[in-house]
Design an enzyme around this catalytic site. Structure first.
Site, short mmCIF file in Angstrom:
data_model
loop_
_atom_site.label_atom_id
_atom_site.label_comp_id
_atom_site.label_asym_id
_atom_site.label_seq_id
_atom_site.Cartn_x
_atom_site.Cartn_y
_atom_site.Cartn_z
N ASP A 6 -2.73 4.06 1.78
CA ASP A 6 -1.33 3.69 1.65
C ASP A 6 -0.47 4.78 2.48
OD1 ASP A 6 1.39 2.67 0.91
OD2 ASP A 6 1.26 3.86 -1.26
N SER A 7 0.72 4.70 2.44
CA SER A 7 1.71 5.79 3.42
C SER A 7 1.59 7.08 2.55
CB SER A 7 2.89 5.26 3.44
OG SER A 7 3.71 5.17 2.16
N GLY A 39 7.98 1.94 4.52
CA GLY A 39 8.92 1.03 3.96
C GLY A 39 10.14 0.74 5.13
N CYS A 69 -0.87 -1.13 0.06
CA CYS A 69 0.51 -1.13 0.42
C CYS A 69 1.06 -2.45 0.79
CB CYS A 69 0.84 -0.08 1.59
SG CYS A 69 2.45 0.09 2.37
N ASN A 70 2.35 -2.91 -0.07
CA ASN A 70 2.80 -4.09 0.30
C ASN A 70 3.39 -4.21 1.62
OD1 ASN A 70 3.24 -3.64 -3.08
ND2 ASN A 70 2.85 -5.76 -2.60
N THR A 71 4.07 -2.99 2.14
CA THR A 71 4.75 -3.04 3.47
C THR A 71 3.55 -3.40 4.49
OG1 THR A 71 6.53 -1.87 2.63
CG2 THR A 71 5.97 -1.94 5.08
N GLU A 148 7.33 9.79 -4.24
CA GLU A 148 6.76 10.90 -3.55
C GLU A 148 7.08 12.30 -3.89
OE1 GLU A 148 4.40 10.65 -1.19
OE2 GLU A 148 4.08 8.33 -1.45
N CYS A 180 6.13 -3.21 -4.36
CA CYS A 180 5.64 -1.85 -3.68
C CYS A 180 4.70 -1.15 -4.77
CB CYS A 180 6.79 -1.26 -3.26
SG CYS A 180 6.59 0.47 -2.64
N THR A 181 3.45 -0.62 -4.20
CA THR A 181 2.79 0.02 -5.13
C THR A 181 3.28 1.24 -5.65
OG1 THR A 181 1.72 0.99 -3.26
CG2 THR A 181 0.58 -0.87 -4.18
N HIS A 182 4.02 2.00 -4.82
CA HIS A 182 4.94 3.07 -5.63
C HIS A 182 5.72 2.58 -6.84
CE1 HIS A 182 4.37 4.81 -1.36
NE2 HIS A 182 4.73 5.83 -1.82
#
Length: 261
Positions: A6-7, A39, A69-71, A148, A180-182
């Protein structure tokens, strides 16, 4: 090994579900913390990062790749699968189908990043699976960054989120998709807002089940966890207990591998 990326910290929610489903599997998590969040980036940049990281994980010995990550899934999973034809690649997509099936009001909402909101992949999911259900797409700028920075539960965010969700809840949405996984780490705040009106829907467990189906020999490793980051890898270790991921923190301590990619 199963490689998950992921990011930043968001994909740790997916990693945790995979670790629980496959306790003996060797797992590698890579966070592109030098470029977080994705994103708000343009599609070409996201695609370039996804391809580079996917190939890096394969070079490290991963035989299953999870785009947590969805994005990134919406923007580049097709390109990654095309360049890695012999590697199973699992993407993370908003749970439009189960949300539409569960809705009694005929209206659902999906919380997304800006990039996912504009993606053709999300539009296609809605066309394929929503049927006659009304779908409200709600971009949530800054929410991933909040995770984050580990600012998860301040009262200011709770009020901002309440105002953001108020119109769709007032319109009758009874399923809220975490796109979004976040956002899984914001679920305690969101659950208090939607209580009695809607259900929050996350797909991390569904992704883990897919990994179980694909794991094969990967399921029988040493239970080793490796955390990689393109910048400040120590942030991942600090984040595990802060995000409530004590099981992952214990697994990392046992294998003790935390490095810069």
């Amino acid at each position: 090994m199963i490689g998950v990326f992921d990011s930043g910290l968001g994909g740790l929610s997916v990693l945790a579900a995979i670790a629980q489903a496959l306790p003996c599997a060797d797992l590698v998590y890579l966070a592109d913390t030098a470029h977080v969040p994705w994103g708000d980036k343009d599609d070409s940049f996201i695609r370039q990062r996804v391809l580079k990281i996917g190939h890096h994980l394969v070079d490290q010995g991963c035989t299953v790749i999870v785009v947590a990550c969805n994005t990134a899934t919406a923007t580049a999973v097709a390109a990654l699968r095309e360049t890695l034809p012999d590697i199973p690649v699992v993407g993370v997509e908003p749970g439009i189908k189960p949300a539409a099936a569960a809705s009694k009001s005929g209206r659902i909402a999906v919380l997304t990043t800006t990039a996912t909101a504009r993606s053709e992949r999300l539009s296609r999911l809605i066309r394929q699976h929503a049927g006659t259900v009304q779908v409200d797409i709600l971009p949530c700028p800054g929410w991933a960054t909040r995770v984050e920075t580990l600012h998860l539960d301040d009262s200011g965010f709770a009020e901002t989120a309440r105002l953001h969700l108020a119109p769709t809840l007032a319109a009758g949405a009874d399923q809220i998709v975490l796109g979004c996984t976040h956002y899984a780490f914001l679920a305690p705040v969101l659950a208090a807002i939607v209580a009695g009106q809607a259900t929050l829907l996350d797909v991390a467990d569904a992704v883990a089940r897919q990994c179980v189906r694909l794991a094969g020999a990967c399921a029988f490793g040493h239970g080793q966890l490796t955390l990689l980051a393109t910048a400040q890898p120590e942030r991942l270790q600090v984040a595990l207990p802060a995000l409530g991921l004590h099981r992952l923190a214990t697994r990392l301590a046992a294998s003790a591998r935390l490095t810069t990619a």
